[in-house]
Design an enzyme around this catalytic site. Structure first.
Site, PDB file in Angstrom:
ATOM      1  N   GLU A  64       0.832  -1.199   0.000  1.00  0.00           N
ATOM      2  CA  GLU A  64       0.000   0.000   0.000  1.00  0.00           C
ATOM      3  C   GLU A  64       0.868   1.251   0.000  1.00  0.00           C
ATOM      4  O   GLU A  64       1.742   1.407   0.857  1.00  0.00           O
ATOM      5  CB  GLU A  64      -0.888   0.042   1.243  1.00  0.00           C
ATOM      6  CG  GLU A  64      -1.919  -1.058   1.335  1.00  0.00           C
ATOM      7  CD  GLU A  64      -2.721  -0.992   2.625  1.00  0.00           C
ATOM      8  OE1 GLU A  64      -3.916  -1.325   2.578  1.00  0.00           O
ATOM      9  OE2 GLU A  64      -2.158  -0.621   3.673  1.00  0.00           O
ATOM     10  N   CYS A  65       0.650   2.146  -0.933  1.00  0.00           N
ATOM     11  CA  CYS A  65       1.278   3.460  -1.002  1.00  0.00           C
ATOM     12  C   CYS A  65       2.800   3.349  -0.933  1.00  0.00           C
ATOM     13  O   CYS A  65       3.435   3.039  -1.925  1.00  0.00           O
ATOM     14  CB  CYS A  65       0.719   4.365   0.090  1.00  0.00           C
ATOM     15  SG  CYS A  65       0.943   6.129  -0.256  1.00  0.00           S
ATOM     16  N   GLY A  66       3.424   3.570   0.219  1.00  0.00           N
ATOM     17  CA  GLY A  66       4.859   3.398   0.310  1.00  0.00           C
ATOM     18  C   GLY A  66       5.294   2.007  -0.077  1.00  0.00           C
ATOM     19  O   GLY A  66       6.353   1.813  -0.693  1.00  0.00           O
TER      20      GLY A  66
END
Length: 450
Positions: A327-329
């Site tokens: 997720e994201c990072g």
């Protein structure tokens, strides 16, 4: 706390108080943290909560209270889910302190999801922070306006911030109709370090909470009395069929990967997963049946991630079919790397490169459905979550996506969940449903049995 068997109504009580403000930047966050610290200093077991999808404020709550702060977000979790989160965190606590979000009535397109909405849902007394620099009895019009905007609001008192002097406080008291439970003076200690995604994380802070100011300036006995006036709540825990598998799921947890909803981790554990925490910055990939890479600040630790032993091991595990969810990072780390003044090479699992931008690229809630492609994303699973990032991914032309969003930006044009083999990376910080959790558990079990 009184509890019945699962599948029946559960009635429980916890003294609780919500801290709101008239608009963002009025001092709510620092006052909330100071109050948490002051209550803990008195020997109380304080359970912290944060309204909304934020990760950073909860990290400070957790540091102060010694208990994991939980998000209360009706948009991602639904009203029953908010009640369940309150219940899940309150076991063994003496009081719940709940930090609001934005202005008291600011929700998603309306009051829905606002601090006022959640306070009503939880039947929790609410204290409103009002900055009074340059103000006298006009404060009463503001307080009355917030109270009367919704006659059913739970607003029970105000905390006045940036009070100039004792004389100023006396003037502010004149004609008050709503209890004034705090007169916080202007003080340089009411400041928190920040960076591009907001405040620094709790374990990075270099300042102590202003406990002495809160103790001297707030009527803590009156606040405790208000919190104790909150009535019991009732929730219903539903019976459900879940996989009974026992699997090991690796969870990246270090300064680069530090954004996780406690709800998601709890869901995985309740569904049979043993969570194995490790740091991709310095650890080898542990022996696991699936991998969860949360969001955080990989861009601040790009060099260590490039040199970390897990980098090549994760790429090899992806090629071998290990279920991996980022997720994201975590999405960024799964791409070829981070480009900028210097290029950092990361796992190279997903076909694209990452870059940082000078301003945020997405901010808000996201909704959609999985569209297939991997064992983690069979077609038709609802996706709900939140996006907030300053990065963007430049995907290769042949990139494939496993999530289509009806709300939110995703990686590009509403498509999220870039995948290769059984590895999925998305910008959405998801709030795990039971169906999605079960899917992760089944995928891990299939890998374990192969």
């Amino acid at each position: 706390m009184k509890e019945n068997q699962e599948g029946e109504n559960i009635r429980f009580s916890i003294p609780r108080i919500v801290i709101a403000e008239i608009q963002s930047g009025c001092g709510k966050t620092t006052i909330t943290r100071g109050l948490m610290a002051a209550l803990k200093k008195r020997g109380l077991v304080v359970q912290p909560y944060k309204i909304g999808p934020d990760f950073i404020d909860p990290s400070h709550h957790t540091r102060i209270c010694g208990r994991v702060s939980r998000n209360l977000d009706v948009i991602m979790a639904g009203e029953e889910g908010v009640l369940e989160s309150l219940y899940a965190g309150s076991a063994g606590a003496d009081i719940a302190v709940i930090e609001g979000v934005m202005g008291m009535y600011d929700g998603m397109d309306s009051v829905f999801g606002s601090t006022a909405h959640i306070a009503k849902l939880l039947k929790a007394p609410l204290l409103l922070v009002i900055p009074v620099h340059g103000m006298a009895t006009s404060v009463h019009a503001i307080a009355s306006g917030f109270k009367n905007y919704d006659p059913d609001s739970t607003l029970a008192g105000v905390i006045l911030n940036k009070v100039g002097s004792r004389r100023h406080a006396d003037i502010l008291k004149t004609g008050a109709k709503i209890p004034q439970l705090g007169f916080i003076p202007k003080d340089s200690r009411f400041h928190t370090e920040s960076r591009h995604l907001g405040l620094v994380m709790g374990d990075e802070t270099t300042t102590d909470e202003p406990v002495d100011i809160i103790e001297e300036s707030c009527d803590i006995p009156a606040i405790l009395s208000l919190a104790s006036s909150a009535p019991p709540l009732t929730i219903r825990m539903q019976h459900a069929e879940h996989p009974s598998y026992r699997v090991k799921i690796g969870v990246a947890r270090d300064p680069a990967f530090c954004f996780y909803y406690q709800h998601n981790l709890d869901m995985l554990k309740k569904s049979g997963a043993a969570l194995i925490y490790f740091s991709p910055m310095q650890d080898h990939l542990p022996d696991v049946d699936a991998l969860y890479l949360g969001g955080g600040y990989p861009e601040l630790h790009a060099d260590m991630l490039e040199k970390g032993p897990a980098r090549d091991e994760i790429r090899a595990a992806c090629d071998d079919g290990l279920p991996i969810y980022g997720e994201c990072g975590g999405l960024l780390y799964l791409t070829n790397g981070l480009s900028g003044e210097r290029t950092y090479h990361w796992t190279g699992v997903l076909p694209g490169t990452s870059e940082m931008a000078p301003r945020f690229q997405a901010l808000g809630y996201s909704e959609g459905q999985t569209t297939g492609g991997t064992s983690l994303t069979p077609k038709g699973i609802d996706v709900r979550g939140h996006e907030f990032h300053y990065s963007f991914v430049i995907p290769d032309r042949d990139a494939s996506y496993a999530i289509h969003l009806t709300r939110g930006k995703g990686i590009m044009n509403g498509y999220d969940g870039m995948y290769v083999h059984d590895t999925v990376g998305c910008y959405t910080h998801g709030w795990f449903s039971q169906r999605f959790t079960d899917t992760i558990i089944r995928a891990a079990h299939s890998w374990k049995r192969r």
